[in-house]
Design a protein around this motif. Structure first.
Motif, PDB file in Angstrom:
ATOM      1  N   GLU A 218       7.324  -6.002   7.356  1.00 29.96           N
ATOM      2  CA  GLU A 218       6.208  -5.162   7.422  1.00 29.96           C
ATOM      3  C   GLU A 218       4.704  -6.315   7.388  1.00 29.96           C
TER       4      GLU A 218
ATOM      5  N   TYR B 212      -4.753   4.371   5.362  1.00 28.36           N
ATOM      6  CA  TYR B 212      -4.067   4.509   4.084  1.00 28.36           C
ATOM      7  C   TYR B 212      -3.757   3.136   3.875  1.00 28.36           C
TER       8      TYR B 212
ATOM      9  N   HIS C 193      -2.335  -0.932   8.804  1.00 31.30           N
ATOM     10  CA  HIS C 193      -1.704   0.518   9.074  1.00 31.30           C
ATOM     11  C   HIS C 193      -3.517   0.728  10.517  1.00 31.30           C
TER      12      HIS C 193
ATOM     13  N   HIS D  64       0.710  -1.461  -0.104  1.00 28.43           N
ATOM     14  CA  HIS D  64       0.144   0.070   0.015  1.00 28.43           C
ATOM     15  C   HIS D  64       0.695   0.950   0.092  1.00 28.43           C
TER      16      HIS D  64
ATOM     17  N   HIS E 285      11.478  -3.509   5.042  1.00 34.77           N
ATOM     18  CA  HIS E 285      10.116  -2.641   5.708  1.00 34.77           C
ATOM     19  C   HIS E 285      11.573  -0.838   5.994  1.00 34.77           C
TER      20      HIS E 285
HETATM   21 FE   FE2 Z   1       2.285   0.245   5.500  1.00 38.74          FE
END
Ligand code: FE2
Ligand code: 2X7
Length: 308
Positions: free
Chosen positions: A266, A145, A78, A29, A210
């Motif tokens: 992540e 998001y 998130h 994303h 990440h």
């Molecule tokens: Fe992320």
């Protein structure tokens, strides 16, 4: 007037009628992808960038449209919940989603429909599987998001209903990579989808390695500056993708935690493990549609199909 009676549905009709998970995607994303895509919903404008990943998503869009799913179910890192797993049960989420670190890239006006019946069935199924779960019913809670990013990249028309699931934050704090609960969450997700008869496509909204650079270039989409954070992050991503491409998905039960230990990936938030568990760890390899770095992080778009 002649009438046609058909006793048996055709094979495609049978497949359409039967509920269950049709396919799952690792669908990262980073806000850069939407920024580069220039959809009308996002305020900032760009000149493009990160094309190889966006071409991979073009292929996902084609495949998902051909599958005609009833619903897209997304697990996103998130939307962080400290206690338990929350499911968005708001029928018609609308609002402005802003990326807190990159508000210059992502100010997205969203407006979509939730499959509330499935969302509520998920909460019940999570509880029946011994998990702490909550129905989130607060209108106006801003959708994060990572949820919007995966959903937009897979279906920018937003014409397929959605269910979104939060990421319980405990794995980040208390363990190396405590993914056991995500296995249970995946099984509970599959059960609810089958019980409600939905044909669902699942999205795990995760980047791979990440670590990202802490300075942005003057033109964020200047691809001459885009490269892996370092070679060991890149090599670890490639090792994971090699396993995805050549081994049955059960090999990822050990490969994912190893990759997390090497890269602070992540996937530690659990979305990928949830996805593969919901798909019942298919005996097939994954179809890696694309890989690319975004401000140094590793991102892969991967499909696993369900065959019955
Ligand atoms: Fe992320
Ligand atoms: O959330 C993200 C991410 N996963 C990767 C890169 C850059 C920004 O945001």
């Amino acid at each position: 007037m002649s009438r046609v009676f058909r006793l048996e549905p055709s094979a495609p009709e049978r497949d359409q009628a039967k509920g269950g998970i049709v396919a799952g995607y690792l669908s990262p994303h980073p806000p850069h992808l939407i920024y580069a895509d220039n959809p009308p919903q996002n305020e900032p404008r760009s000149t493009g960038g990160w094309e190889v990943l966006r071409w991979a998503y073009d292929e996902v869009r084609r495949r998902v449209r051909a599958m005609k799913p009833d619903v897209l179910v997304v697990h996103a890192p998130h939307w962080i919940t400290m206690v338990g797993h929350h499911v968005n049960c708001v029928p018609h989420p609308r609002g402005l989603s802003v990326e807190p670190i990159f508000p210059n890239l992502f100010r997205y006006h969203y407006d979509f429909r939730t499959d509330v019946e499935l969302a509520e069935a998920l909460v019940t199924s999570f509880e029946n599987h011994g998990l702490v779960a909550r129905a989130m019913r607060e209108e106006g809670v801003r959708v994060d998001y990572a949820t919007i990013g995966a959903l937009h990249m897979v279906n920018p028309k937003w014409d397929i209903p959605v269910v979104s699931i939060s990421a319980n934050n405990n794995p980040y704090f208390y363990a190396e990579a405590e993914l056991g609960q995500m296995e249970v969450l995946g099984r509970a997700t599959r059960k609810a989808i089958e019980q409600t008869g939905r044909r669902a496509v699942l999205l795990a909204s995760n980047s791979l390695s990440h670590l990202h650079f802490d300075r942005e270039t003057p033109v964020p989409e200047d691809m001459s500056h885009e490269h892996p954070y370092n070679n060991s992050q890149y090599r670890a991503d490639m090792a994971l993708l090699e396993t995805v491409r050549t081994k049955p998905s059960s090999a990822l039960k050990t490969a994912i935690p190893e990759h997390i230990a090497q890269t602070e990936a992540e996937t530690k938030s659990g979305s990928l493990t949830w996805l593969l568990s919901a798909l019942d760890w298919p005996a097939t390899t994954g179809d890696v549609l694309g890989y690319g770095t975004i401000i140094g992080t590793g991102n892969a778009v991967i499909e696993w199909r369900c065959h019955d």
